[in-house]
Design a protein around this motif. Structure first.
Motif, PDB file in Angstrom:
ATOM      1  N   ALA A  41       0.827  -1.206   0.000  1.00  0.00           N
ATOM      2  CA  ALA A  41       0.000   0.000   0.000  1.00  0.00           C
ATOM      3  C   ALA A  41       0.866   1.263   0.000  1.00  0.00           C
ATOM      4  N   ALA A  42       1.967   1.239   0.772  1.00  0.00           N
ATOM      5  CA  ALA A  42       2.880   2.391   0.785  1.00  0.00           C
ATOM      6  C   ALA A  42       3.508   2.603  -0.582  1.00  0.00           C
ATOM      7  N   ASN A  43       3.879   1.500  -1.236  1.00  0.00           N
ATOM      8  CA  ASN A  43       4.445   1.590  -2.575  1.00  0.00           C
ATOM      9  C   ASN A  43       3.424   2.169  -3.559  1.00  0.00           C
ATOM     10  N   ALA A  44       2.189   1.691  -3.487  1.00  0.00           N
ATOM     11  CA  ALA A  44       1.137   2.200  -4.379  1.00  0.00           C
ATOM     12  C   ALA A  44       0.825   3.657  -4.086  1.00  0.00           C
ATOM     13  N   LEU A  45       0.815   4.030  -2.795  1.00  0.00           N
ATOM     14  CA  LEU A  45       0.531   5.421  -2.435  1.00  0.00           C
ATOM     15  C   LEU A  45       1.570   6.362  -3.018  1.00  0.00           C
ATOM     16  N   GLY A  46       2.826   5.925  -3.027  1.00  0.00           N
ATOM     17  CA  GLY A  46       3.874   6.749  -3.618  1.00  0.00           C
ATOM     18  C   GLY A  46       3.656   6.964  -5.102  1.00  0.00           C
ATOM     19  N   PHE A  47       3.227   5.917  -5.799  1.00  0.00           N
ATOM     20  CA  PHE A  47       2.993   6.039  -7.236  1.00  0.00           C
ATOM     21  C   PHE A  47       1.752   6.874  -7.542  1.00  0.00           C
ATOM     22  N   ILE A  48       0.782   6.890  -6.625  1.00  0.00           N
ATOM     23  CA  ILE A  48      -0.431   7.673  -6.865  1.00  0.00           C
ATOM     24  C   ILE A  48      -0.210   9.145  -6.543  1.00  0.00           C
ATOM     25  N   LEU A  49       0.352   9.427  -5.361  1.00  0.00           N
ATOM     26  CA  LEU A  49       0.540  10.807  -4.934  1.00  0.00           C
ATOM     27  C   LEU A  49       1.785  11.448  -5.535  1.00  0.00           C
ATOM     28  N   GLY A  50       2.769  10.621  -5.908  1.00  0.00           N
ATOM     29  CA  GLY A  50       4.024  11.153  -6.434  1.00  0.00           C
ATOM     30  C   GLY A  50       3.844  12.064  -7.639  1.00  0.00           C
ATOM     31  N   PRO A  51       3.129  11.629  -8.692  1.00  0.00           N
ATOM     32  CA  PRO A  51       2.968  12.507  -9.860  1.00  0.00           C
ATOM     33  C   PRO A  51       2.257  13.816  -9.545  1.00  0.00           C
ATOM     34  N   ILE A  52       1.276  13.770  -8.634  1.00  0.00           N
ATOM     35  CA  ILE A  52       0.561  15.006  -8.276  1.00  0.00           C
ATOM     36  C   ILE A  52       1.505  15.969  -7.569  1.00  0.00           C
ATOM     37  N   PHE A  53       2.240  15.443  -6.597  1.00  0.00           N
ATOM     38  CA  PHE A  53       3.176  16.276  -5.845  1.00  0.00           C
ATOM     39  C   PHE A  53       4.274  16.808  -6.751  1.00  0.00           C
ATOM     40  N   ALA A  54       4.807  15.931  -7.635  1.00  0.00           N
ATOM     41  CA  ALA A  54       5.862  16.351  -8.559  1.00  0.00           C
ATOM     42  C   ALA A  54       5.356  17.421  -9.509  1.00  0.00           C
ATOM     43  N   GLY A  55       4.122  17.273 -10.007  1.00  0.00           N
ATOM     44  CA  GLY A  55       3.552  18.276 -10.896  1.00  0.00           C
ATOM     45  C   GLY A  55       3.457  19.644 -10.240  1.00  0.00           C
ATOM     46  N   TRP A  56       3.041  19.658  -8.974  1.00  0.00           N
ATOM     47  CA  TRP A  56       2.952  20.932  -8.262  1.00  0.00           C
ATOM     48  C   TRP A  56       4.344  21.543  -8.060  1.00  0.00           C
ATOM     49  N   LEU A  57       5.312  20.721  -7.689  1.00  0.00           N
ATOM     50  CA  LEU A  57       6.672  21.227  -7.478  1.00  0.00           C
ATOM     51  C   LEU A  57       7.269  21.792  -8.762  1.00  0.00           C
ATOM     52  N   LEU A  58       7.046  21.104  -9.885  1.00  0.00           N
ATOM     53  CA  LEU A  58       7.614  21.560 -11.154  1.00  0.00           C
ATOM     54  C   LEU A  58       6.925  22.823 -11.641  1.00  0.00           C
ATOM     55  N   ASP A  59       5.655  22.967 -11.378  1.00  0.00           N
ATOM     56  CA  ASP A  59       4.963  24.208 -11.746  1.00  0.00           C
ATOM     57  C   ASP A  59       5.434  25.378 -10.900  1.00  0.00           C
ATOM     58  N   ALA A  60       5.646  25.114  -9.612  1.00  0.00           N
ATOM     59  CA  ALA A  60       6.014  26.199  -8.700  1.00  0.00           C
ATOM     60  C   ALA A  60       7.519  26.472  -8.695  1.00  0.00           C
ATOM     61  N   TYR A  61       8.349  25.438  -8.884  1.00  0.00           N
ATOM     62  CA  TYR A  61       9.793  25.599  -8.783  1.00  0.00           C
ATOM     63  C   TYR A  61      10.468  24.998 -10.021  1.00  0.00           C
ATOM     64  N   ASP A  62      11.294  23.970  -9.837  1.00  0.00           N
ATOM     65  CA  ASP A  62      11.940  23.304 -10.959  1.00  0.00           C
ATOM     66  C   ASP A  62      12.270  21.868 -10.552  1.00  0.00           C
ATOM     67  N   TRP A  63      13.050  21.161 -11.391  1.00  0.00           N
ATOM     68  CA  TRP A  63      13.329  19.749 -11.121  1.00  0.00           C
ATOM     69  C   TRP A  63      14.073  19.525  -9.822  1.00  0.00           C
TER      70      TRP A  63
END
Length: 660
Positions: A153-175
């Protein structure tokens, strides 16, 4: 082995409930951190290429280096953990992984970033295989299923929330934000690894052998590096003329042969090759598993780059789309596990491969005007297919392996997963780079050859800004990648179908036939390329202003409204510099933050005479050059007329001599 494990478990008193809970929290956080990395990287590639002024075939090693370093030592690390303690290896691996990840946030250039990712991957190889063993040891056989379920479940949660969190970070900041945002989590995991597991419980396996197959791990790592290096480097930048690239590539196959030969003779091999020779069903399931992962770069590499650069979607929106796909994979996994118990696992895994392939083909409908809503059906179908495939496939692998080899097969999952994905990633990334390079040379320069000199010069300046990243070309690359990855996925389908037995010769023949079909489909798509360009110019004046290009439909698709390119300001005296250099170095050579240095203060410019500067302008400078101080590429201007190069060199000398 089961008896010795039980004896070892009895020799260690059970942990108090609070301490066991703290250990489980540590394992869950470490698992989630690793899956976050896998879900962050696909969205960050486009920004890395732009920010680090790199190319596709360079930046892919940010992922490939990580995969090679994680895959080669993983099986050896599991053996070392049995002998010296799973808790010890978890602590060491988590610390290495976390410190390397922190350092990645401050990497100044691509080579250093790749080096740090190698270290990070090695840390992952040490700690990730130990999480399941520690969870089983802490909670015992009666609660093993529950503990492993939480880890999944922890592994799946990372794959589900990871893209959302990464998208917000890349929009607000950079890689870089995808790394530094996890620094608090990494620091917490290091503290918890030592606080929860302590130093008194190494969790070693009683009676475990301390004879390690170090040579096998070295051969496997070098084989992966050589093959992947050749796949990514030989097709691009005329590297096929480079003897070193061929030497490394051939050495990869030599080390692969040495690995197989060594594993047959080793008393305690990393991989028992008898698993493959004794059971045809095991071999088929392993090939299906590896080829499924080899097809994933379509959605984990090509698609995010295309959506961000061609469709101009925000990274946040792309993250949401990928998260929806991961969510459906997670929801379908228990359903497929239940169904495979009632029906034949081969039926469920082949259905999963077929459904995922259908989702791939749906991506052929993507255009420059596709919306998030238009992309979701394809991604949902892909997620459902993925969820239907893996649980039955893994059950097949375990069912056709001897019980005493269950531990080795569990470790083999990671090796097949990482190596399959790495090979597919290398092939698709090379395809991406080759298409970009070929069309830049063949399409653009063919068009320039049809234009008058004045028009060609102006158009060449425009394409210096990145014609290979045009939306039409990226959509074309996506469609070619769809065909290539679907062909790879068909191999997974063929090896999942019940009662279909393919010998190695037939496997190879099927792969060649599928590659031919993918190539034929790509050639058919190439017929959509534009046949030429028409530009209205005044024949009376060779220096007349070029009229706007008429609307064209490259690659068979309508384009967005063209953006006018503003001419260089008239007040600037050095027209060539304003046209070719000012975008990075400013109109007066003062430099542009994040793009180019202040040439007025450049020691290099001052040290060169006119001929030296002209030689430099002709050849440019690669980001990996030892003399490069910015980590950014200096484009070559050898195609410019000698008079223009002379004027540029004189202007640079004057700028370096002028007072600040």
């Amino acid at each position: 082995m089961a008896e010795t494990a039980t004896t070892q478990a009895r020799s260690e008193p059970p942990l108090p409930a609070a301490r066991a809970l703290l250990v489980m929290v540590t394992l869950l956080l470490a698992t989630a951190m690793a899956s976050l990395d896998s879900s962050f990287m696909p969205l960050a590639f486009a920004d890395m290429i732009d920010d680090l002024d790199s190319s596709t075939n360079q930046i892919v090693w940010v992922a490939l280096g990580y995969l090679v370093a994680a895959t080669g030592p993983m099986l050896l690390a599991a053996r070392v953990a049995d002998a010296f303690g799973h808790a010890r290896l978890f602590q060491i691996g988590a610390t290495i992984y976390s410190l390397a990840m922190m350092a990645c946030a401050f990497a100044p250039d691509v080579p250093e970033l790749i080096g740090l990712r190698l270290v990070q991957g090695f840390g992952m190889a040490l700690f990730l295989p130990t999480t399941f063993t520690i969870a089983t040891r802490i909670f015992g056989p009666e609660r093993r299923g529950r503990a492993l379920g939480w880890l999944q479940a922890a592994n799946a949660l990372g794959f589900i929330l990871g893209p959302i969190f990464a998208g917000w970070l890349l929009d607000a900041y950079d890689w870089r934000a995808t790394f530094w945002s996890r620094i608090p989590l990494a620091a917490l995991i290091i503290v918890l690894a030592f606080a929860a597991l302590g130093l008194r419980r190494p969790m070693a396996l009683a009676g475990a052998s301390r004879r390690f197959d170090l040579a096998g791990a070295v051969y496997l790592t070098l084989a992966m590096f050589g093959v992947l290096y050749g796949c990514t480097q030989l097709p691009v930048e005329e590297n096929w003329r480079d003897p070193w690239s061929w030497l490394v590539f051939i050495a990869g196959f030599v080390f692969a042969g040495l690995f197989l030969r060594h594993e047959r003779r080793a008393p305690e091999p990393l991989i028992d090759l008898g698993l493959f020779t004794r059971s045809r069903e095991f071999t088929r399931a392993a090939v299906a598993f590896a080829t499924m992962f080899a097809s994933l770069p379509l959605t984990l590499f090509v698609l995010p780059i295309v959506l961000i650069n061609a469709l101009e979607m925000r990274a946040w929106d792309v993250g949401l789309i990928m998260a929806v796909s991961a969510l459906f994979t997670t929801l379908m996994s228990p359903v497929s596990g239940w169904a495979s118990d009632r029906f034949r696992p081969e039926i469920m895994s082949s259905t999963g491969a077929l459904v995922r392939g259908t989702g791939y083909l749906m991506l052929l409908a993507v255009t420059v005007d596709s919306s998030v809503a238009g992309l979701l059906p394809a991604l949902i179908v892909i997620g459902i297919g993925t969820g239907l495939f893996f649980s039955p496939n893994n059950a097949l692998l375990l069912a056709h392996a001897p019980p005493e080899r269950a531990g080795m097969v569990s470790g083999l999952f990671g090796t097949l997963r990482q190596s399959g994905y790495a090979l597919g990633f290398a092939l698709i990334a090379s395809l991406f780079a080759v298409i970009q390079k070929n069309f830049e040379l063949d399409w653009v320069y063919t068009g320039l050859g049809e234009l008058p000199a004045a028009s060609a010069t102006r158009l060449a300046a425009i394409f210096q800004a990145g014609g290979i990243w045009s939306p039409g070309l990226l959509i074309f690359i996506l469609r070619v990648a769809v065909l290539a990855c679907t062909a790879i996925l068909v191999l997974s389908l063929l090896n999942s179908l019940p009662r279909l037995h393919l010998s190695w010769r037939r496997q190879l023949a099927a792969a060649v036939a599928l590659a031919g079909l993918a190539f034929g489909g790509s050639f058919a798509l190439s017929t959509l390329l534009p046949g030429g360009m028409t530009v209205a110019v005044s024949d009376a004046d060779a220096t007349a202003v070029v009229q706007p290009l008429p609307a064209v439909a490259p690659f068979g698709m309508a384009r967005r409204a063209a953006v006018d390119v503003a001419p260089a300001p008239a007040e600037h005296a050095a027209a060539p510099f304003g046209q070719y250099c000012s975008a990075c170095h400013g109109m007066r050579a003062e430099g542009v933050a994040g793009l180019g240095v202040d040439l007025r203060q450049s020691a290099f410019v001052r040290s060169q005479d006119l001929e030296g500067l002209k030689r430099f302008l002709r050849s440019g400078r690669d980001p990996s050059s030892p003399e490069n101080r910015t980590g950014r590429a200096m484009p070559a201007f050898g195609w410019l007329p000698e008079a223009t190069l002379d004027e540029l060199a004189r202007y640079l000398r004057e700028a370096a001599a002028s007072p600040r």
